[in-house]
Design a protein around this motif. Structure first.
Motif, PDB file in Angstrom:
ATOM      1  N   UNK A 177       0.705  -1.077   0.179  1.00 50.02           N
ATOM      2  CA  UNK A 177      -0.038  -0.080   0.015  1.00 50.02           C
ATOM      3  C   UNK A 177       0.739   1.458  -0.046  1.00 50.02           C
ATOM      4  N   UNK A 178       1.864   1.280   0.643  1.00 49.09           N
ATOM      5  CA  UNK A 178       2.520   2.693   0.752  1.00 49.09           C
ATOM      6  C   UNK A 178       3.559   2.534  -0.532  1.00 49.09           C
ATOM      7  N   UNK A 179       4.033   1.665  -0.977  1.00 46.83           N
ATOM      8  CA  UNK A 179       4.743   1.502  -2.159  1.00 46.83           C
ATOM      9  C   UNK A 179       3.794   2.172  -3.303  1.00 46.83           C
ATOM     10  N   UNK A 180       2.463   1.649  -3.247  1.00 48.58           N
ATOM     11  CA  UNK A 180       1.501   2.237  -4.406  1.00 48.58           C
ATOM     12  C   UNK A 180       1.137   3.583  -4.208  1.00 48.58           C
ATOM     13  N   UNK A 181       1.085   3.966  -3.033  1.00 49.11           N
ATOM     14  CA  UNK A 181       0.823   5.444  -2.887  1.00 49.11           C
ATOM     15  C   UNK A 181       2.122   6.398  -2.972  1.00 49.11           C
TER      16      UNK A 181
END
Length: 63
Positions: free
Chosen positions: A18-22
């Motif tokens: 999730x952090x990587x995609x954001x």
């Protein structure tokens, strides 16, 4: 903390994804903004666009 308190307890890989995609989404948004600024005549935006593209390509290829 537990699930009864209403907090999500996603496993670490899910949070990391999730952090990587954001981060990737923010970088791609910054690319479009700096490209627009460059096309509008602000020449200082080109080096920023180039560096952001480098970082975004490295971030996208790892996910």
């Amino acid at each position: 903390m537990n699930a009864e308190e209403g907090h999500s307890s996603a496993p670490l890989p899910g949070k990391l994804l999730r952090v990587t995609l954001v981060v990737a989404a923010c970088l791609l948004f910054a690319l479009s903004v700096t490209a627009g600024l460059f096309l509008a005549g602000l020449e200082i935006a080109f080096p920023v666009h180039r560096e952001t593209a480098t970082v975004a390509s490295r971030t996208s290829s790892r996910s």
